[in-house]
Design a protein around this motif. Structure first.
Motif, PDB file in Angstrom:
ATOM      1  N   GLN A  70      -9.076  43.978  26.935  1.00  0.00           N
ATOM      2  CA  GLN A  70      -8.769  43.034  28.017  1.00  0.00           C
ATOM      3  C   GLN A  70     -10.050  42.617  28.737  1.00  0.00           C
ATOM      4  N   LEU A  71     -10.954  43.573  28.871  1.00  0.00           N
ATOM      5  CA  LEU A  71     -12.212  43.273  29.559  1.00  0.00           C
ATOM      6  C   LEU A  71     -13.201  42.547  28.646  1.00  0.00           C
TER       7      LEU A  71
ATOM      8  N   VAL B 162       0.713  52.532  20.698  1.00  0.00           N
ATOM      9  CA  VAL B 162       0.422  52.060  22.052  1.00  0.00           C
ATOM     10  C   VAL B 162      -0.505  50.843  22.032  1.00  0.00           C
TER      11      VAL B 162
ATOM     12  N   PRO C  87      -3.444  57.980  26.162  1.00  0.00           N
ATOM     13  CA  PRO C  87      -4.439  57.451  27.103  1.00  0.00           C
ATOM     14  C   PRO C  87      -5.631  56.827  26.374  1.00  0.00           C
TER      15      PRO C  87
ATOM     16  N   THR D 299     -12.698  39.798  35.130  1.00  0.00           N
ATOM     17  CA  THR D 299     -11.484  39.787  34.329  1.00  0.00           C
ATOM     18  C   THR D 299     -10.370  40.471  35.104  1.00  0.00           C
TER      19      THR D 299
ATOM     20  N   ASN E  15      -6.936  49.342  24.777  1.00  0.00           N
ATOM     21  CA  ASN E  15      -6.294  48.113  25.258  1.00  0.00           C
ATOM     22  C   ASN E  15      -7.052  47.505  26.430  1.00  0.00           C
ATOM     23  N   GLN E  16      -7.388  48.359  27.406  1.00  0.00           N
ATOM     24  CA  GLN E  16      -8.042  47.847  28.607  1.00  0.00           C
ATOM     25  C   GLN E  16      -9.453  47.351  28.297  1.00  0.00           C
TER      26      GLN E  16
ATOM     27  N   PHE F 215      -0.648  51.350  32.772  1.00  0.00           N
ATOM     28  CA  PHE F 215      -1.081  52.591  32.144  1.00  0.00           C
ATOM     29  C   PHE F 215       0.099  53.240  31.436  1.00  0.00           C
ATOM     30  N   LEU F 216       0.331  54.508  31.669  1.00  0.00           N
ATOM     31  CA  LEU F 216       1.382  55.213  30.944  1.00  0.00           C
ATOM     32  C   LEU F 216       2.258  55.945  31.946  1.00  0.00           C
TER      33      LEU F 216
ATOM     34  N   VAL G 191      -4.540  37.826  30.373  1.00  0.00           N
ATOM     35  CA  VAL G 191      -5.865  38.063  30.940  1.00  0.00           C
ATOM     36  C   VAL G 191      -6.363  36.783  31.598  1.00  0.00           C
TER      37      VAL G 191
ATOM     38  N   MET H 230      -4.748  53.427  25.540  1.00  0.00           N
ATOM     39  CA  MET H 230      -4.764  52.559  26.718  1.00  0.00           C
ATOM     40  C   MET H 230      -6.196  52.159  27.061  1.00  0.00           C
TER      41      MET H 230
ATOM     42  N   PHE I 135      -8.254  52.734  34.013  1.00  0.00           N
ATOM     43  CA  PHE I 135      -9.561  52.895  33.378  1.00  0.00           C
ATOM     44  C   PHE I 135     -10.483  51.701  33.606  1.00  0.00           C
TER      45      PHE I 135
END
Lengths: 287, 408
Positions: free
Chosen positions: B253-254, B274, B243, A135, B249-250, A210-211, A128, B246, B220
């Motif tokens: 990250q933010l 995941v 999803p 970000t 996770n995202q 993503f996936l 990151v 995810m 996302f």
């Protein structure tokens, strides 16, 4: 301010992926008049192949992207030769139906081989980075940079090589190109190879963030169709700019209006553009 | 020419012979073992975004049907019936659900049709009383048992009583500001409305509200950027596990540090494959099936691992559908009838819970048609799962003389 900047970055990232997919589609549909709805499933296939090369075969991510591009280029040529080329002189509707048939075949095939599960890449480039209050992850930067690079390369290919110039000639004036002795079959082969490889690279770039799953191409292909109509059929700058517009509209529209209206805003812009310029932003002819 | 005809006739005779043997032996085997066949039906998503979910449900039914037959089939009136399962893919679309059901009603006339999505179940309720089949509805959405239909039951705990109240209270411990990023499908919208209403009742506020189709989004970040801007304490998710993970996770990250409320469709054990446990910290969700403190559940989980490998994640869906098959079979045997869904349905409370087959401990049928029984929530704290938290609900819905079989 932070929100605006972050959403602009988000929009450019998603827009890059859209632009890559739309580029392939605009070449196939805009120039060759072949409505390749199956472009979306090729995108999905590209993601699966990249995933497979990285996880099962253990290759480097970049090697995997190369493999997926090559495999998809070949697949594109096969599809053209087996399905679309024989229908060149048939009514337009036949290629439509053939394309829809291809979607079913590919989706069912991928479902049998890889199952309905979501696949997750091993973490790749997840560092990151905080940049001016926004970000971003390394992979996202890679997506934007690689896309920009590919757009430049594609442009050079079209403008500087014989094969590329024959594509452009066909786009500008089909009959004129035929009269000048351009081999349409050869152009078709090149276009399908390049277009499918573009779909593969788009999918390969986005899937680590993503996936990978069976229906991942559905949403993207729908947007790609909007983009090529917005940008103008067969126009390469149209596909690129259209892709970024839709990406930005989604992220900024989502931020300041509501994410529920993302699609409505995108279609409103499409209708607005078509009302003013029926051929799309950069289009020169209508279909 | 003559030789050719000779061989042709020999060949034909051979074919007849083989066919004869097949029919004869098949017929003998059939006569010896079973007195007839009873069909159960299933229609659910077996392809598309919810395929995994649909297949989990189907797996539970398949395993149960094999078990029923291995245990001697269904005994009614001194006769032994073989149980068979017919199933079709409806791609999560109610129109397909009804088409599938009609197809089954025409061909096999199943006495039970199971469907795992609210839209499809509501559509089936338009035809099931007329066509005479019982619906096993797998959804936490209460709408399916509020239609006045006399032949429908809901399998999982009611969202409005179990998850929408008890689980929400746990999430409230993270703070009063909630932001929705729930699925735009029917169940997701229902969960969003329910959790919002109950969150406000507890004195909380909703600072952002977005619905999104989890399997049609490429990224996302745009959604999360907006939501995190509103500084929520809890983000509310409802959708398929991967999803959802995810999104977690995202969000991390933010830079999001708050909690997550996972609607019952998000499976924390699947999500943990995941998203890291560190990312999942401060989450409240439904207890993963294998962590439930019920011995039968653990044994069933182990069995599924043996059947499908160690990476297979045994789910509540599979376990509950397994149990549903046994509940209906036991009720049929109790009623001694194979084609009257009303009579069979009446016997549910006599057979619940179904002993060694009660994977999810459904132990009663409420007045609206809800299967009752304890359920569990779980939290992720300090990179690990907490102890399962029993959610006791619907105590006043048990019929007279019956009460929850769960003991802490």
């Amino acid at each position: 301010m932070d929100l605006l900047f972050q959403q602009t970055l988000n929009g450019i990232m998603v827009g890059s992926v859209y632009a890559l997919v739309a580029l392939g589609l605009t070449l196939e549909y805009g120039i060759l008049n072949i409505p390749n709805f199956a472009h979306g499933v090729l995108y999905t296939l590209g993601a699966y192949l990249t995933f497979l090369t990285v996880t099962a075969l253990g290759y480097n991510y970049w090697v995997a992207i190369g493999c997926a591009m090559l495999a998809l280029a070949i697949m594109g040529i096969i599809i053209d030769r087996l399905v679309f080329h024989p229908l060149v002189n048939a009514p337009h509707l036949n290629s439509f139906i053939a394309a829809i048939g291809l979607i079913y075949i590919f989706k069912a095939g991928m479902l049998i081989i890889w199952g309905p599960d979501f696949k997750r890449f091993p973490p790749i480039n997840e560092e990151v980075i905080n940049f001016l209050g926004a970000t971003i992850t390394t992979q996202r930067i890679i997506i934007v940079v690689v896309t920009a690079l590919l757009i430049v390369l594609l442009n050079l290919f079209i403008k500087k090589t014989m094969a590329g110039m024959s594509i452009e000639a066909l786009a500008q004036d089909r009959e004129g190109a035929l009269l000048a002795g351009i081999n349409v079959k050869k152009v078709e082969t090149i276009v399908f190879a390049v277009g499918s490889a573009m779909a593969a690279v788009a999918a390969a770039l986005i899937s680590p963030i993503f996936l990978v799953y069976n229906t991942m191409g559905d949403a993207v292909i729908l947007k790609a169709f909007v983009i090529i109509i917005l940008g103008g059929m067969g126009s390469i700058p149209g596909a690129v700019i259209g892709g970024y517009i839709i990406g930005l509209v989604e992220s900024l529209g989502g931020a300041y209006l509501s994410t529920d209206y993302n699609e409505i805003v995108a279609f409103a812009i499409l209708i607005g553009v078509l009302a003013v310029k029926p051929t799309g932003l950069f289009g020169t002819r209508s279909h | 020419m003559k030789g050719g005809n000779f061989f042709k006739s020999i060949f034909l005779w051979l074919i007849f012979l083989v066919l004869g043997i097949v029919f004869f032996t098949g017929g003998v085997a059939f006569c010896a073992k079973w007195d007839g066949t009873i069909y159960f039906g299933y229609t659910g998503p077996l392809s598309g975004g919810a395929a995994k979910y649909g297949n989990n449900c189907l797996t539970g039914m398949k395993v149960a049907v094999d078990d029923v037959n291995a245990a001697g089939g269904i005994n009614i009136g001194g006769k032994k019936y073989e149980l068979k399962l017919v199933y079709y893919d409806d791609m999560y679309k109610p129109a397909n659900t009804v088409a599938n059901a009609r197809r089954m009603v025409m061909a096999e006339k199943p006495i039970l049709i199971a469907c795992p999505h609210a839209g499809g179940i509501l559509a089936l309720e338009k035809i099931n009383e007329k066509e005479g089949f019982l619906i096993s509805g797998y959804t936490t959405n209460v709408a399916i048992i509020s239609q006045g239909n006399k032949l429908v039951f809901s399998v999982p705990p009611r969202a409005d009583l179990a998850y929408g109240v008890e689980m929400l209270k746990k999430a409230f411990s993270f703070g009063p500001k909630l932001a929705h990023l729930t699925g735009s499908h029917e169940a997701g919208v229902a969960w969003k409305e329910l959790s919002e209403a109950n969150w406000k009742k507890m004195g909380g506020q909703v600072v952002a509200s977005d619905s999104v189709n989890y399997s049609a989004v490429t990224d996302f970040f745009p959604y999360l950027t907006k939501i995190i801007q509103a500084k929520p304490d809890v983000i509310n998710l409802y959708g398929p596990s991967e999803p959802s993970a995810m999104i977690v996770n995202q969000a991390r990250q933010l830079g999001y540090k708050g909690g997550f409320l996972m609607g019952d469709q998000c499976k924390l054990d699947e999500m943990a494959k995941v998203a890291s446990m560190a990312n999942l910290n401060n989450s409240v969700g439904v207890c993963p099936f294998e962590l439930r403190p019920l011995p039968i559940a653990k044994a069933f989980g182990k069995r599924l691992h043996q059947m499908f490998g160690k990476d297979y994640v045994p789910t509540f869906e599979a376990a509950a559908h397994y149990e549903v098959v046994w509940i209906v079979v036991k009720a049929m045997e109790k009623a001694q009838i194979k084609d009257d869904p009303y009579a069979i349905f009446k016997k549910f409370n006599d057979v619940l819970p179904v002993g060694q087959y009660a994977n999810t401990l459904r132990d009663g049928l409420g007045p609206n048609g809800e299967l009752l029984g304890v359920t569990f929530a779980i939290m992720v704290k300090d990179n690990q799962f907490s102890k399962p938290i029993p959610l006791i609900w619907g105590q006043d819905l048990y019929p007279p003389g019956k009460k929850s079989a769960w003991k802490d």
